[in-house]
Design an enzyme around this catalytic site. Structure first.
Site, mmCIF file in Angstrom:
data_model
loop_
_atom_site.group_PDB
_atom_site.id
_atom_site.type_symbol
_atom_site.label_atom_id
_atom_site.label_comp_id
_atom_site.label_asym_id
_atom_site.label_seq_id
_atom_site.Cartn_x
_atom_site.Cartn_y
_atom_site.Cartn_z
ATOM 1 N N ALA A 237 0.825 -1.213 0.000
ATOM 2 C CA ALA A 237 0.000 0.000 0.000
ATOM 3 C C ALA A 237 0.855 1.257 0.000
ATOM 4 O O ALA A 237 2.084 1.208 0.132
ATOM 5 C CB ALA A 237 -0.925 -0.021 1.207
ATOM 6 N N HIS A 238 0.184 2.374 -0.085
ATOM 7 C CA HIS A 238 0.883 3.663 -0.217
ATOM 8 C C HIS A 238 1.811 3.949 0.962
ATOM 9 O O HIS A 238 1.492 3.691 2.099
ATOM 10 C CB HIS A 238 -0.088 4.824 -0.413
ATOM 11 C CG HIS A 238 -1.268 4.888 0.481
ATOM 12 N ND1 HIS A 238 -2.292 5.788 0.268
ATOM 13 C CD2 HIS A 238 -1.606 4.187 1.589
ATOM 14 C CE1 HIS A 238 -3.198 5.628 1.209
ATOM 15 N NE2 HIS A 238 -2.812 4.683 2.005
#
Lengths: 337, 337, 337
Positions: A237-238
């Protein structure tokens, strides 16, 4: 391609025990090796197959050499030595420099004349493709993306935007790098999308598996360190950071902003919560749940191996009544005093 | 693009504390903000960074305003307010209406003249592309698929067939919508494929993540409600229904015919059995196993956090002997009476 | 297309109870069936819907026939019978033989004149496409790949290299077959990639789901037996073997060199360790952890169903203190003697 054992020993820093003139023309597993094949013995699990191998020669540790019925190349790290020899005998396909007539290149894209852009690939404006890169069939290189030299996108890879790949990386088919992070703000009218404005920064010698997704940072970058190996169907994820030389097996998932140390190893299907810090040299067994920071190297697990369902269900029922067991013990303790 | 704090306050319904003429030209995290950047404070976790921020201004709740060393935009929902301002400052790329010469459009497809069909995209016969839609490079829009206006398929998206997307949806790269459900009937000669004859119906303002797959219904439709957010690598099987504004994190999987309520939230890697009903407003922790109907809102879990493997294995061994523990307690109870 | 019940009964080996002249023009679920539709009853779960169905006829077992308010087609396996009739009424789209002008075919590729190669597909040199095959839009068939007759690659499928598919296979969009296995040798300087030199061998009548990845063997092949069914987002690592007619639900993961028997069934998100052997006819509940060989057929599980988080956390806390409970019991036992 054929090469003599003598030349292999010299090139790959092995001690040869056997005839230097013997020619090798392929590699094979111990069990199946034909007499022109080179094999290797790296772990105890395959030791039993050594005695009956018909290979021309075997790469192995010195301690196994006496048990080898054929020639051997002695090396402290037989598996790595095998990998290097196999790469020498079976190099990846050579780059055929040029742009396929049915590839599409944006007017402002910078594509090295030594790179190969395959059929049905699309390279956006403002993308940079380095020397001897390969952009495979059906791949997309979005705006603001840069490929370091000798990096390969195999087929149907997507670099969405703002993705920087280092040198000698391999992106396997279906990998999506630079997709939007999962940023949503709740309101009484529903979710509002939080624009994802960062990028993904991937170091040198990184390999990313088939159908893996790595989101770009919300602000700032998602960072994958040099030498990291990521298997298939992984989600990162980011704003995660993965330290150098860490290895992540298939189907692991990392929630946002987690920082992974160097040389960590994740078994398959591990799940990691967001905003954690994992120190260097941590190993997680497959399917582990990582929900707290890890500050000490070592191996971690949270897995119950499966059992016949009736037995398992009884155990779960017991587990659910643990409170009652505890109460019965308390009662006994009261009575016994 | 630069905009004054005064104009931002007016447009986005904030109370400004500070100089209305100060110009903002970007957004940034509290910690890294340059003096021309706007930042935000939404959760307690970042409060410690507020005092030292060098941002031009910070979006925050009124209760945090007194601790802010710079100008602030006061709003009850700073994160959503930030999202809207960021979207204003960094709008998605504008649509360039038209069909790329290297896109392929079926003769009977209906493509709005205001839509953009990118290079190497394929739009089938009997597909409908609405106004201001974007069909990205390498994407495929199959027969019987319809895109509502302003919906975007980023690169390499596949709509297999019979997929209806609402307005303003975003499909991230590698997403596959409308693949066959996993329907197989066992016979003595092996599996017989059960034709999957339904469709997928996706509401407005839905976002579907990279490499996510949503199968079409066996009979009838798989339904994704308005405003739903789905992260990467999620699997939604045939005939599922996901209620409005639910959010599903990466790598969750839903077996067939399960009905999810509104505003539910699924952490990553949750697994949900088929034919269940989950009521509105349920939250599942990551990796939870959902195998029964859920009729009460709230937060659910079934996760064991990982531990050093030796300690963990001891606990598993204890768990496996729970029956023996229980028997020893029974014996003690008999003896004590 | 319309067909009479009489003809259906003859073609599909059913006993008809009702008017042979009644025409069927579609299939539908019991609950929603219009008077021109054929429905089916295969499991007890839907029995309650039988009495009120408005279908023209229902496929069912003899034991349910008396409760059917409309005509019925009696068959021992109503679900398989339904599948065959639905396939007859709704056949997959016919192959349109030929190569789309915007497909790219390597000079040395062998493509049957009866195959269809769709827009933006790429077929490499040294690939073989059999009779009546379909290579869908955006798909890539790499070097050394062979498709048996009537095999279909739907859109955006990637066969990387050395992949042999049998006859009548269906590869769903985003599937990646023949990606490199995750082979890495550790050295003091980081990982060395171990060349993956084998292939993938897929039998006849195999279906592989959307965004699933199957790696090629390191040496030798990864093997998928005849009639195997694999759902979406599954990972199968190098050198696995999956026995005939096994079925693998979404998001399962198999580590390297594991051998799966025939007719096994895996619920979703099951994780299987490498180098295991699973015998025939084993069923794993969803999310099970398979870390040892399985030598007896039957159903296995290792799953805790989720609970409200407070109750769950109490149970986990109890579990973590099991050792203390055990010690208290030991103390009681000492005192009681």
């Amino acid at each position: 391609m054929a090469i003599s054992l003598g030349e292999l020993a010299t090139r790959f820093d092995c001690e040869l025990r056997g005839d230097a003139a013997t020619e090798i023309s392929r590699v094979a597993a111990l069990q199946n090796a034909a007499p022109d094949a080179l094999s290797f013995l790296s772990g105890a699990a395959f030791k039993a197959q050594l005695g009956s191998t018909r290979a021309a020669a075997v790469i192995l540790r010195e301690s196994d050499a006496d048990d080898c019925p054929v020639a051997c190349l002695v090396n402290d790290n037989p598996y790595a030595c095998y990998a290097r020899i196999a790469d020498f005998l079976y190099p990846p396909p050579a780059i055929v420099a040029g742009v396929h007539p049915q590839a599409v290149i944006g007017d402002r894209a910078k594509v090295s004349p030594t790179a190969e852009i395959a059929a049905n690939a699309t390279v956006s404006d403002d993308a940079v493709i380095g020397d001897e890169c390969f952009v495979g069939p059906g791949s997309f290189v979005g705006p603001g993306c840069t490929l370091g030299s000798r990096t390969r996108l195999l087929a149907n890879v997507t670099l969405v935007r703002n993705v920087t790949l280092g040198q000698r990386c391999i992106m396997h088919p279906g990998a999506v790098i630079g997709s939007d992070g999962f940023g949503n703000a709740m309101t009484p009218d529903g979710w509002v999308k939080v624009p994802q404005l960062g990028g993904v920064c991937v170091g040198d010698d990184v390999e990313i598996g088939a159908n893996t997704s790595i989101d770009l940072g919300a602000l700032g970058d998602t960072v994958i360190g040099n030498g990291v190996r990521i298997d298939n169907l992984v989600h990162i994820a980011h704003n995660c950071q993965v330290g150098e030389h860490s290895a992540i097996a298939a189907q692991c998932g990392f929630a946002g902003s987690t920082v992974i140390g160097k040389r960590c190893m994740f078994g398959g299907q591990v799940g990691v919560t967001g905003h954690l810090t994992i120190c260097d040299d941590v190993i997680f067994n497959g399917k582990a749940v990582v929900s707290k920071n890890v500050t000490r190297p070592g191996r971690y697990s949270s897995v119950f191996p499966c059992e016949p369902v009736l037995e398992w269900n009884q155990k779960v029922a017991r587990f659910r009544r643990l409170d009652k067991l505890a109460r019965r013990i308390s009662d006994l303790e009261k009575n016994s005093t």
